[in-house]
Design a protein around this motif. Structure first.
Motif, mmCIF file in Angstrom:
data_model
loop_
_atom_site.group_PDB
_atom_site.id
_atom_site.type_symbol
_atom_site.label_atom_id
_atom_site.label_comp_id
_atom_site.label_asym_id
_atom_site.label_seq_id
_atom_site.Cartn_x
_atom_site.Cartn_y
_atom_site.Cartn_z
ATOM 1 N N ASP A 25 -13.684 39.302 -48.518
ATOM 2 C CA ASP A 25 -12.620 40.169 -48.017
ATOM 3 C C ASP A 25 -13.128 41.507 -47.498
ATOM 4 N N TYR A 26 -14.405 41.817 -47.750
ATOM 5 C CA TYR A 26 -14.890 43.157 -47.436
ATOM 6 C C TYR A 26 -16.385 43.081 -47.164
ATOM 7 N N VAL A 27 -16.819 43.469 -45.972
ATOM 8 C CA VAL A 27 -18.225 43.432 -45.594
ATOM 9 C C VAL A 27 -18.601 44.767 -44.969
ATOM 10 N N VAL A 28 -19.652 45.395 -45.472
ATOM 11 C CA VAL A 28 -20.167 46.640 -44.912
ATOM 12 C C VAL A 28 -21.396 46.327 -44.068
ATOM 13 N N MET A 29 -21.459 46.917 -42.878
ATOM 14 C CA MET A 29 -22.630 46.798 -42.015
ATOM 15 C C MET A 29 -23.382 48.122 -42.036
ATOM 16 N N GLY A 30 -24.708 48.074 -42.203
ATOM 17 C CA GLY A 30 -25.460 49.320 -42.231
ATOM 18 C C GLY A 30 -26.933 49.108 -42.475
ATOM 19 N N ARG A 31 -27.667 50.215 -42.449
ATOM 20 C CA ARG A 31 -29.125 50.190 -42.542
ATOM 21 C C ARG A 31 -29.611 50.075 -43.980
ATOM 22 N N GLU A 32 -28.793 50.497 -44.936
ATOM 23 C CA GLU A 32 -29.222 50.443 -46.335
ATOM 24 C C GLU A 32 -28.090 49.887 -47.193
ATOM 25 N N VAL A 33 -27.736 48.653 -46.921
ATOM 26 C CA VAL A 33 -26.727 47.969 -47.726
ATOM 27 C C VAL A 33 -27.378 46.731 -48.330
ATOM 28 N N LEU A 38 -24.009 43.250 -44.724
ATOM 29 C CA LEU A 38 -24.779 42.900 -43.543
ATOM 30 C C LEU A 38 -25.801 43.988 -43.242
ATOM 31 N N LEU A 39 -27.077 43.697 -43.463
ATOM 32 C CA LEU A 39 -28.157 44.657 -43.257
ATOM 33 C C LEU A 39 -28.585 44.649 -41.798
ATOM 34 N N LEU A 40 -28.562 45.849 -41.168
ATOM 35 C CA LEU A 40 -29.042 46.042 -39.802
ATOM 36 C C LEU A 40 -30.083 47.161 -39.849
ATOM 37 N N PRO A 41 -31.371 46.852 -39.701
ATOM 38 C CA PRO A 41 -32.416 47.832 -40.009
ATOM 39 C C PRO A 41 -32.723 48.845 -38.910
ATOM 40 N N ARG A 125 -38.687 38.951 -37.960
ATOM 41 C CA ARG A 125 -38.030 39.956 -38.795
ATOM 42 C C ARG A 125 -39.093 40.715 -39.561
ATOM 43 N N LEU A 126 -38.903 42.034 -39.683
ATOM 44 C CA LEU A 126 -39.831 42.873 -40.423
ATOM 45 C C LEU A 126 -39.201 43.358 -41.722
ATOM 46 N N ASP A 127 -39.983 43.337 -42.784
ATOM 47 C CA ASP A 127 -39.628 44.011 -44.030
ATOM 48 C C ASP A 127 -40.432 45.302 -44.039
ATOM 49 N N LYS A 128 -39.776 46.405 -43.638
ATOM 50 C CA LYS A 128 -40.519 47.643 -43.412
ATOM 51 C C LYS A 128 -41.011 48.264 -44.710
ATOM 52 N N GLU A 129 -40.261 48.122 -45.778
ATOM 53 C CA GLU A 129 -40.704 48.703 -47.042
ATOM 54 C C GLU A 129 -41.976 48.025 -47.550
ATOM 55 N N GLY A 130 -42.039 46.721 -47.411
ATOM 56 C CA GLY A 130 -43.204 45.990 -47.872
ATOM 57 C C GLY A 130 -44.240 45.751 -46.795
ATOM 58 N N ARG A 131 -43.951 46.218 -45.568
ATOM 59 C CA ARG A 131 -44.815 45.985 -44.411
ATOM 60 C C ARG A 131 -45.161 44.499 -44.300
ATOM 61 N N ARG A 132 -44.111 43.678 -44.327
ATOM 62 C CA ARG A 132 -44.268 42.232 -44.237
ATOM 63 C C ARG A 132 -43.602 41.740 -42.961
ATOM 64 N N THR A 133 -44.112 40.643 -42.420
ATOM 65 C CA THR A 133 -43.619 40.079 -41.169
ATOM 66 C C THR A 133 -43.180 38.647 -41.404
ATOM 67 N N PHE A 134 -41.962 38.327 -40.958
ATOM 68 C CA PHE A 134 -41.418 36.981 -41.119
ATOM 69 C C PHE A 134 -41.123 36.388 -39.746
#
Length: 222
Positions: A25-33, A38-41, A125-134
């Motif tokens: 019923d409720y979805v937040v879109m953002g950079r740090e959710v 829904l995560l949008l980096p 896709r990048l995991d910037k905190e872990g400097r990982r690449t998918f």
């Protein structure tokens, strides 16, 4: 397979190609959710940028006081607005998301957002905190070198725009080491990064050379 649940389809940006079924019923879109949100980096996107709320008459989109705004079909969202099948949501004018209504056909690999994960069917896709690449949700192993990762991150952050060789030197070779970087060094780095990506996905050219100008990143499905 027909679904009674609408879904979101990200059309460009770092998460291009991802799909979610909107079964909450409720979805937040953002950079740090996190969690079911829904995560949008992208850096232009606020930590909590916008929300989609299910009401008795359908799904409604609301901006959460974001810095760079939320847009629906090209118009800025200043008050909550009801979503219709085929609407295009633009988050900070850098990520486009299609709203697919409940009369549409959902792909078989779409997963409910309530599972806390997304179904990335292709692309990087990048995991910037872990400097990982998918790549297609498979982590590159061994990981990219520091310079390779910096170059890839810079190209992805440009959202399809051209990145000049000078910008690459300044970002990838930071500080004193940036002086005297040759064209051959840049070409060698680009070639090594392309080779690493091609090991997992040889059928798509992610890094495009625009001769005499620079490089740009082309995500799969964008």
């Amino acid at each position: 397979m027909n679904q009674d649940i609408p879904m979101l389809v990200i059309q460009n940006g770092q998460m291009a190609g991802q799909r979610w079924l909107l079964d909450s019923d409720y979805v937040v879109m953002g950079r740090e959710v996190g969690g079911t949100n829904l995560l949008l980096p992208e850096r232009q996107i606020s930590r909590r940028h916008a929300e989609i709320v299910r009401k008795p008459d359908g799904f409604w989109l609301k901006d959460l006081g974001s810095k760079n705004g939320t847009f629906l079909n090209g118009k800025e969202v200043r008050e909550p607005v009801q979503l219709q099948d085929g609407d295009e949501i633009q988050v900070a004018l850098c990520v486009k998301i299609a709203f697919v209504g409940n009369d549409a056909t959902a792909p078989l690999n779409a997963r409910p957002i309530s599972q806390g994960m997304s179904a990335l069917v292709r692309g990087i896709r990048l995991d910037k905190e872990g400097r990982r690449t998918f790549l297609a949700e498979q982590e590159l192993d061994p990981p990219l070198s520091v310079q390779q990762y910096r170059l890839l991150e810079m190209l992805i952050n440009a959202n399809g725009n051209l990145v000049s060789r000078q910008e690459i030197v300044e970002r990838v070779w930071e500080g004193e080491s940036a002086y005297g970087v040759s064209e051959q060094a840049i070409d060698a780095l680009v070639r090594r990064l392309r080779d690493r990506i091609a090991e997992s996905d040889p059928d798509h050219e992610y890094i495009v050379t625009v001769r005499g100008h620079g490089l740009r990143f082309e995500q799969r499905g964008s």
